[in-house]
Scaffold this active site. Structure first.
Site, PDB file in Angstrom:
ATOM      1  N   LYS A 124       0.842  -1.214   0.000  1.00 54.81           N
ATOM      2  CA  LYS A 124       0.000   0.000   0.000  1.00 54.81           C
ATOM      3  C   LYS A 124       0.876   1.264   0.000  1.00 54.81           C
ATOM      4  O   LYS A 124       0.660   2.187  -0.778  1.00 54.81           O
ATOM      5  CB  LYS A 124      -0.929   0.009   1.229  1.00 54.81           C
ATOM      6  CG  LYS A 124      -1.803  -1.244   1.347  1.00 54.81           C
ATOM      7  CD  LYS A 124      -2.709  -1.186   2.569  1.00 54.81           C
ATOM      8  CE  LYS A 124      -1.982  -1.205   3.897  1.00 54.81           C
ATOM      9  NZ  LYS A 124      -1.245  -2.462   4.185  1.00 54.81           N
ATOM     10  N   ARG A 137      -9.961   0.087   8.422  1.00 58.57           N
ATOM     11  CA  ARG A 137      -9.557  -1.286   8.731  1.00 58.57           C
ATOM     12  C   ARG A 137     -10.653  -2.065   9.432  1.00 58.57           C
ATOM     13  O   ARG A 137     -10.467  -3.249   9.716  1.00 58.57           O
ATOM     14  CB  ARG A 137      -8.334  -1.257   9.646  1.00 58.57           C
ATOM     15  CG  ARG A 137      -7.015  -1.308   8.905  1.00 58.57           C
ATOM     16  CD  ARG A 137      -5.942  -0.829   9.854  1.00 58.57           C
ATOM     17  NE  ARG A 137      -4.769  -1.608   9.757  1.00 58.57           N
ATOM     18  CZ  ARG A 137      -3.616  -1.151   9.246  1.00 58.57           C
ATOM     19  NH1 ARG A 137      -3.525   0.060   8.782  1.00 58.57           N
ATOM     20  NH2 ARG A 137      -2.566  -1.917   9.221  1.00 58.57           N
ATOM     21  N   ARG A 150      11.913  -5.354   5.008  1.00 59.64           N
ATOM     22  CA  ARG A 150      11.682  -3.912   4.812  1.00 59.64           C
ATOM     23  C   ARG A 150      12.659  -3.073   5.641  1.00 59.64           C
ATOM     24  O   ARG A 150      12.918  -3.357   6.809  1.00 59.64           O
ATOM     25  CB  ARG A 150      10.254  -3.543   5.202  1.00 59.64           C
ATOM     26  CG  ARG A 150      10.059  -2.028   5.240  1.00 59.64           C
ATOM     27  CD  ARG A 150       8.637  -1.585   5.294  1.00 59.64           C
ATOM     28  NE  ARG A 150       7.865  -2.216   6.331  1.00 59.64           N
ATOM     29  CZ  ARG A 150       6.545  -2.138   6.408  1.00 59.64           C
ATOM     30  NH1 ARG A 150       5.882  -1.466   5.494  1.00 59.64           N
ATOM     31  NH2 ARG A 150       5.904  -2.739   7.376  1.00 59.64           N
ATOM     32  N   ARG A 158      11.382  -1.344  11.118  1.00 58.89           N
ATOM     33  CA  ARG A 158      10.249  -0.977  11.968  1.00 58.89           C
ATOM     34  C   ARG A 158      10.108  -1.986  13.097  1.00 58.89           C
ATOM     35  O   ARG A 158      10.190  -3.191  12.855  1.00 58.89           O
ATOM     36  CB  ARG A 158       8.965  -0.983  11.127  1.00 58.89           C
ATOM     37  CG  ARG A 158       8.377   0.388  10.913  1.00 58.89           C
ATOM     38  CD  ARG A 158       7.308   0.394   9.863  1.00 58.89           C
ATOM     39  NE  ARG A 158       6.114  -0.352  10.219  1.00 58.89           N
ATOM     40  CZ  ARG A 158       5.000  -0.363   9.498  1.00 58.89           C
ATOM     41  NH1 ARG A 158       4.929   0.340   8.393  1.00 58.89           N
ATOM     42  NH2 ARG A 158       3.957  -1.064   9.869  1.00 58.89           N
ATOM     43  N   ARG A 194      -0.084  -9.297  13.151  1.00 57.00           N
ATOM     44  CA  ARG A 194      -0.700  -8.302  12.249  1.00 57.00           C
ATOM     45  C   ARG A 194      -1.430  -8.990  11.098  1.00 57.00           C
ATOM     46  O   ARG A 194      -2.534  -8.583  10.725  1.00 57.00           O
ATOM     47  CB  ARG A 194       0.385  -7.364  11.690  1.00 57.00           C
ATOM     48  CG  ARG A 194       0.863  -6.362  12.728  1.00 57.00           C
ATOM     49  CD  ARG A 194       2.184  -5.717  12.340  1.00 57.00           C
ATOM     50  NE  ARG A 194       2.158  -5.004  11.098  1.00 57.00           N
ATOM     51  CZ  ARG A 194       3.229  -4.754  10.350  1.00 57.00           C
ATOM     52  NH1 ARG A 194       4.424  -5.175  10.730  1.00 57.00           N
ATOM     53  NH2 ARG A 194       3.121  -4.086   9.234  1.00 57.00           N
TER      54      ARG A 194
HETATM   55  P1  AP5 Z   1       4.855  -1.528   1.881  1.00 60.30           P
HETATM   56  O1  AP5 Z   1       4.504  -0.770   0.657  1.00 60.30           O
HETATM   57  O2  AP5 Z   1       5.478  -0.785   3.015  1.00 60.30           O
HETATM   58  O3  AP5 Z   1       3.597  -2.367   2.370  1.00 60.30           O
HETATM   59  P2  AP5 Z   1       2.290  -1.886   3.137  1.00 60.30           P
HETATM   60  O4  AP5 Z   1       1.137  -2.575   2.519  1.00 60.30           O
HETATM   61  O5  AP5 Z   1       2.232  -0.381   3.191  1.00 60.30           O
HETATM   62  O6  AP5 Z   1       2.601  -2.535   4.540  1.00 60.30           O
HETATM   63  P3  AP5 Z   1       2.578  -1.949   6.014  1.00 60.30           P
HETATM   64  O7  AP5 Z   1       3.326  -2.936   6.856  1.00 60.30           O
HETATM   65  O8  AP5 Z   1       3.072  -0.531   6.059  1.00 60.30           O
HETATM   66  O9  AP5 Z   1       1.074  -1.997   6.301  1.00 60.30           O
HETATM   67  P4  AP5 Z   1       0.378  -2.083   7.643  1.00 60.30           P
HETATM   68  O10 AP5 Z   1      -1.011  -1.935   7.183  1.00 60.30           O
HETATM   69  O11 AP5 Z   1       0.651  -3.233   8.512  1.00 60.30           O
HETATM   70  O12 AP5 Z   1       1.079  -0.896   8.474  1.00 60.30           O
HETATM   71  P5  AP5 Z   1       0.571   0.542   8.880  1.00 60.30           P
HETATM   72  O13 AP5 Z   1       1.749   1.408   8.929  1.00 60.30           O
HETATM   73  O14 AP5 Z   1      -0.612   0.964   8.104  1.00 60.30           O
HETATM   74  O15 AP5 Z   1       5.818  -2.729   1.434  1.00 60.30           O
HETATM   75  C1  AP5 Z   1       6.417  -3.586   2.375  1.00 60.30           C
HETATM   76  C2  AP5 Z   1       7.830  -3.982   1.884  1.00 60.30           C
HETATM   77  O16 AP5 Z   1       7.719  -4.728   0.681  1.00 60.30           O
HETATM   78  C3  AP5 Z   1       8.738  -2.799   1.573  1.00 60.30           C
HETATM   79  O17 AP5 Z   1      10.045  -3.143   1.922  1.00 60.30           O
HETATM   80  C4  AP5 Z   1       8.624  -2.618   0.059  1.00 60.30           C
HETATM   81  O18 AP5 Z   1       9.804  -2.068  -0.482  1.00 60.30           O
HETATM   82  C5  AP5 Z   1       8.396  -4.069  -0.399  1.00 60.30           C
HETATM   83  N1  AP5 Z   1       7.495  -4.153  -1.541  1.00 60.30           N
HETATM   84  C6  AP5 Z   1       6.306  -3.507  -1.701  1.00 60.30           C
HETATM   85  N2  AP5 Z   1       5.708  -3.862  -2.842  1.00 60.30           N
HETATM   86  C7  AP5 Z   1       6.535  -4.777  -3.426  1.00 60.30           C
HETATM   87  C8  AP5 Z   1       6.470  -5.535  -4.639  1.00 60.30           C
HETATM   88  N3  AP5 Z   1       5.440  -5.418  -5.490  1.00 60.30           N
HETATM   89  N4  AP5 Z   1       7.468  -6.389  -4.904  1.00 60.30           N
HETATM   90  C9  AP5 Z   1       8.514  -6.525  -4.076  1.00 60.30           C
HETATM   91  N5  AP5 Z   1       8.654  -5.834  -2.920  1.00 60.30           N
HETATM   92  C10 AP5 Z   1       7.668  -4.965  -2.594  1.00 60.30           C
HETATM   93  O19 AP5 Z   1       0.043   0.247  10.382  1.00 60.30           O
HETATM   94  C11 AP5 Z   1       0.936  -0.040  11.446  1.00 60.30           C
HETATM   95  C12 AP5 Z   1       0.134  -0.214  12.740  1.00 60.30           C
HETATM   96  O20 AP5 Z   1      -0.558   1.012  13.059  1.00 60.30           O
HETATM   97  C13 AP5 Z   1      -0.960  -1.289  12.687  1.00 60.30           C
HETATM   98  O21 AP5 Z   1      -0.453  -2.577  12.989  1.00 60.30           O
HETATM   99  C14 AP5 Z   1      -1.940  -0.761  13.774  1.00 60.30           C
HETATM  100  O22 AP5 Z   1      -1.433  -1.045  15.063  1.00 60.30           O
HETATM  101  C15 AP5 Z   1      -1.869   0.732  13.572  1.00 60.30           C
HETATM  102  N6  AP5 Z   1      -2.877   1.230  12.605  1.00 60.30           N
HETATM  103  C16 AP5 Z   1      -2.616   1.867  11.433  1.00 60.30           C
HETATM  104  N7  AP5 Z   1      -3.762   2.209  10.818  1.00 60.30           N
HETATM  105  C17 AP5 Z   1      -4.768   1.764  11.616  1.00 60.30           C
HETATM  106  C18 AP5 Z   1      -6.192   1.803  11.490  1.00 60.30           C
HETATM  107  N8  AP5 Z   1      -6.795   2.365  10.430  1.00 60.30           N
HETATM  108  N9  AP5 Z   1      -6.921   1.235  12.481  1.00 60.30           N
HETATM  109  C19 AP5 Z   1      -6.327   0.690  13.571  1.00 60.30           C
HETATM  110  N10 AP5 Z   1      -4.986   0.616  13.741  1.00 60.30           N
HETATM  111  C20 AP5 Z   1      -4.208   1.163  12.758  1.00 60.30           C
END
Ligand code: AP5
Length: 225
Positions: free
Chosen positions: A14, A89, A128, A161, A172
């Site tokens: 994402k 979410r 990552r 992270r 997660r």
């Molecule tokens: P990346 O693009 O960073 O993936 P992502 O989908 O953004 O993954 P996240 O881990 O950031 O998502 P998340 O939803 O768990 O975390 P968030 O910060 O929202 O890619 C990941 C890796 O893969 C990178 O190294 C990238 O380079 C590589 N990559 C990407 N695409 C690729 C491809 N096509 N091919 C090869 N490599 C690739 O949330 C963190 C925490 O915050 C949650 O656990 C929760 O506690 C809280 N939180 C956040 N939002 C909410 C909400 N709305 N409600 C409740 N709690 C929340």
């Protein structure tokens, strides 16, 4: 006014897709994960409340999320196009988003549902690395910096992270299955869902999304990737 959601499991890509789309389409990138990490780093009251949930890999309560989203949208008034990343979410958050957009004379146009097999997601999260200075995203194997441990853009130091540890990643992914995946059905019923195969190269997913957005901007029917 256009608003899109990037929906998908942790590691689905994402944030990577958001980086690619932001400049092209001028979206306001609303990443609840990034906002919460900033709140934790800044030691704010929201950060204090959210931190234990994030460390455990659990969802932060809807009440807190609603507050941070309203706050960022209030600070960007005036014709913004919104790109929500990692929000909503839960079904409660989906209702909150509808209300939030309606009160700003906006509505949701597309939900891009990025998906990849669990084994791929685990490998992406474990590898990552993020720039401590500008937030740029890398991967030990898939998206390598030119110099190991150093950001290409700003020479900042790359770090892992804390919630990308193996145990927290599993929590997660399980919570995503339990609490968030049902949003795909919710949006499919509303004819907003656009499935995107994100097991391919990052630019492939971005190209698919770009094509769909261009098509709907041109007034045409949304096309399948
Ligand atoms: P990346 O693009 O960073 O993936 P992502 O989908 O953004 O993954 P996240 O881990 O950031 O998502 P998340 O939803 O768990 O975390 P968030 O910060 O929202 O890619 C990941 C890796 O893969 C990178 O190294 C990238 O380079 C590589 N990559 C990407 N695409 C690729 C491809 N096509 N091919 C090869 N490599 C690739 O949330 C963190 C925490 O915050 C949650 O656990 C929760 O506690 C809280 N939180 C956040 N939002 C909410 C909400 N709305 N409600 C409740 N709690 C929340």
């Amino acid at each position: 006014m256009q608003a899109i959601v990037l929906l998908g499991a942790p590691g689905a890509g994402k944030g990577t897709a958001a980086d690619g789309l932001q400049e092209e389409f001028g979206f306001l990138h609303v990443s609840t994960g990034n906002m919460l990490r900033e709140a934790v780093a800044g030691g704010t009251s929201v950060g204090h409340e959210a931190e234990p949930f994030m460390q455990a890999g659990e969802l932060v309560p809807d009440r807190i999320i609603g507050h941070v989203v309203e706050e960022v949208l209030d600070s960007h008034k005036g014709g913004a196009r919104y790109m929500f990343d990692g929000y909503p979410r839960t079904l409660t958050q989906a209702d909150m988003l509808d209300a939030c957009l309606k009160s700003r004379a906006s509505e949701l146009n597309h939900v891009f549902y990025l998906s990849a097999p669990r084994g791929i997601l685990v490998g992406r999260l474990a590898g990552r690395r993020i720039c401590a200075s500008c937030g740029a995203n890398y991967h030990l194997v898939n998206v390598q910096p030119k110099v190991g441990g150093v950001c290409d853009r700003c020479s900042g130091e790359l770090y892992q992270r804390p919630d990308d540890s193996e145990e927290t990643v599993n929590t997660r992914l399980n919570i995503y299955e339990e609490m968030t995946r049902e949003l795909a059905d919710h949006y499919e019923k509303r004819s907003l869902l656009q499935p995107i195969d994100s097991s391919r190269r990052p630019e492939d997913a971005i190209d698919d999304i770009t094509r769909i957005l261009r098509s709907s901007e041109g007034g045409g029917q949304a096309v399948s990737p």
